[in-house]
Scaffold this active site. Structure first.
Site, PDB file in Angstrom:
ATOM      1  N   LYS A  81      15.765  39.929 100.307  1.00 49.13           N
ATOM      2  CA  LYS A  81      15.216  38.702 100.882  1.00 49.13           C
ATOM      3  C   LYS A  81      14.104  38.205  99.955  1.00 49.13           C
ATOM      4  O   LYS A  81      13.321  39.016  99.440  1.00 49.13           O
ATOM      5  CB  LYS A  81      14.676  39.031 102.278  1.00 49.13           C
ATOM      6  N   SER A 156      14.972  35.019 110.496  1.00 49.84           N
ATOM      7  CA  SER A 156      14.747  34.326 109.248  1.00 49.84           C
ATOM      8  C   SER A 156      15.507  34.892 108.050  1.00 49.84           C
ATOM      9  O   SER A 156      15.617  34.216 107.030  1.00 49.84           O
ATOM     10  CB  SER A 156      13.252  34.377 108.927  1.00 49.84           C
ATOM     11  N   SER A 180      14.139  39.088 112.964  1.00 50.24           N
ATOM     12  CA  SER A 180      14.736  38.425 111.797  1.00 50.24           C
ATOM     13  C   SER A 180      15.790  39.206 111.040  1.00 50.24           C
ATOM     14  O   SER A 180      16.407  38.661 110.133  1.00 50.24           O
ATOM     15  CB  SER A 180      13.642  38.020 110.817  1.00 50.24           C
TER      16      SER A 180
HETATM   17  N1  GLN Z   1      12.306  34.297 115.072  1.00 47.38           N
HETATM   18  C1  GLN Z   1      11.035  34.921 115.077  1.00 47.38           C
HETATM   19  C2  GLN Z   1       9.983  33.951 114.597  1.00 47.38           C
HETATM   20  O1  GLN Z   1      10.316  32.847 114.384  1.00 47.38           O
HETATM   21  C3  GLN Z   1      11.060  36.163 114.237  1.00 47.38           C
HETATM   22  C4  GLN Z   1      10.851  35.945 112.789  1.00 47.38           C
HETATM   23  C5  GLN Z   1      10.910  37.219 111.997  1.00 47.38           C
HETATM   24  O2  GLN Z   1      11.272  38.269 112.511  1.00 47.38           O
HETATM   25  N2  GLN Z   1      10.479  37.122 110.757  1.00 47.38           N
HETATM   26  O3  GLN Z   1       8.851  34.274 114.451  1.00 47.38           O
END
Ligand code: GLN
Length: 489
Positions: A81, A156, A180
């Protein structure tokens, strides 16, 4: 669309290399060609590392020829990532504010992968600074779901999930602050695992919310996840939150037997409202597979679940607003050209550099930490966080593994939720609690709902990764959901 050949799984690649049927250079070339052929449609990558990867692959082939193979990952292509740094390579976090940034050092996870011979082939797309659930908040472009290009892959870590689901790479790393890894894994039909907080070093992972962030893995099956996780896990003196615990050989604990396990189904996660009935049916079928394999199933309760999303979005935004203060146009990335004094330089660099969702989080986080609101929001959220942890401790007195849906629905359409942040946030209901409690979780493909993949989430007590992998592996030995190939590529 397919103009290139799909890559095998991680162990599939290892077997080709071991038997001499394939070379690392050949396989890395195939990964690069496949990315080239598919990525215009998918947008899974923010950048490839073609030259460096081919050099690393040639070195892996030379080691193998000399009988000095480093690990089962030696010569295997892996994607990371684009929020994990590697010396001499750009790291963008899919943010304009890091435009032109090239890292002067290497993250521990990349270091560990490379010391075991894995070949880093490219960086994957994400929501800016990992803030989001759809990979639409990327400064580059949204990533498409390979099951339906008009749908989001989740986020994400959407790029990593798509790279693995599309068979461009057999494995990828992601980060999980509130889901994410698990949520995009669920939406793309692959395995995604977030380990216990502190199991994997965060050194060189660009911080979003430091008390919640954890690096984990994407693969097609639990056996591959075990191999990848054992390569990156373990204490790191450079990360004071990394745990001083021995790392089991996860891949050797996949015994195929779960007759000793009690699976808990949290009442609050199986309410019929707010969940796609098709997803719920697939998850229930998944649980019955585990039951037929010998596990016992019982109901448990996680009574503070309904506060989890609010708690998460208070703590995560508070930490984000503090972590992101470092992007000021002085030391890294973008500096506004038109500024005439210092405060204007901060203001313009940040205004131009951050996207809408990141700005929303900075404002929310600054608000909840500000004088007069701190007690009402931030401190309260920390208190509820303790209650969420307490819920899990009580539940794990009664069971070994908790099974839930990973997400309340399947992949949504691109653009469907970007105008309604609250509905996007609510989709994190089943994943955020594990981050608040610091416990490990894995999402495993458990079938289709309306033609799109659904995920079964298994949660374990602290450091219980081996148990989760063993249960996920048994599930995958008895099912074939993870072998389904995305239909839109
Ligand atoms: N969807 C969650 C957020 O928007 C988790 C994001 C993540 O785990 N980086 O914060």
């Amino acid at each position: 669309m397919e103009a290139s050949s799909p890559l095998p799984s991680l162990r599939g690649v290892r077997d080709l290399l071991d038997s001499g049927e394939g070379t690392s250079v050949g396989i890395v070339n195939e990964a690069l060609e496949r990315a080239d052929a598919l990525d215009e449609a998918l947008g899974a990558f923010t950048g490839m590392r073609a030259e460096g990867a081919l050099e690393d692959a040639a070195a892996a082939d030379a080691r193998r020829a000399a009988g000095r193979t480093l690990s089962p990952l030696d010569g295997v292509p892996v994607a990371i990532k684009d929020n994990m740094v590697m010396e001499g390579e750009p790291t963008s976090c899919a943010s304009r504010i890091l435009e032109g940034f090239v890292s002067p050092y290497t993250s521990t996870v990349v270091e560990r992968l490379r010391s075991r011979g894995a070949v880093i082939v490219g960086r994957t797309n994400l929501d800016e600074f990992a803030m989001g659930s759809s990979t639409e908040h990327s400064c580059f472009r949204p990533t498409s779901n390979p099951w339906d290009l008009d749908r989001a892959p989740g986020g994400s870590s959407g790029g990593s999930a798509v790279a693995v689901a599309s068979r461009i790479v057999p494995a990828a790393l992601g980060s999980d602050t509130g889901g994410s890894i698990r949520q995009p894994a669920s939406h793309c039909g692959v395995v995604g695992m977030k380990p216990t907080y502190g199991r994997v070093s965060r050194w060189g992972l660009v911080a979003f919310a430091s008390s919640l962030d954890q690096i984990g893995v994407f693969t097609r099956d639990a056996g591959d996840a075990a191999l990848l996780l054992e390569a990156i896990a373990g204490h790191d003196p450079a990360d004071s939150t990394s745990l001083r615990e021995p790392v089991p050989r996860f891949s050797e604990e996949l015994t195929g037997d779960i007759s000793d396990l009690v699976i808990g189904l949290p009442r609050e996660y199986f309410l019929d409202e707010g969940v796609d009935p098709g997803v719920l049916a697939a998850v229930r079928d998944g649980v019955s597979v585990l039951e037929r394999a010998g596990a016992k199933v019982r109901e448990v309760s996680l009574p503070h679940t309904r506060f989890a999303v609010a708690t998460y979005y208070l703590i995560a935004t508070a930490e984000a607003s503090s972590n992101l203060a470092r992007y000021d146009g002085v030391r890294y990335g973008r500096r506004a050209a038109s500024a005439t004094d210092l405060s204007q330089m901060y203001f313009l660099s940040r205004s131009e550099g951050f996207g809408e969702e990141v700005k929303r989080r900075i404002m929310l986080g600054t608000y909840v930490l500000s004088a007069g609101y701190y007690d009402a929001y931030y401190r309260k959220a920390q208190q509820v966080r303790a209650l969420v942890l307490d819920d899990f401790q009580k539940a794990f007195d009664e069971c070994d593994v908790i099974a839930t849906p990973t997400c309340p629905e399947t992949a949504f359409r691109l653009g469907e939720k970007t105008g309604d942040p609250l509905s996007m946030y609510l989709g994190d209901i089943y994943t955020v609690s594990a981050n608040l409690a610091g416990i490990p979780g894995i999402s495993v493909p458990c079938g289709m709902a309306g033609g799109l993949p659904a995920g079964l989430q298994l949660l374990g007590g602290p450091l219980q990764e081996a148990t989760l992998l063993r249960a996920a592996d048994v599930f995958q030995r008895l099912t074939s959901h993870h072998t389904a190939v995305p239909t839109a590529i």
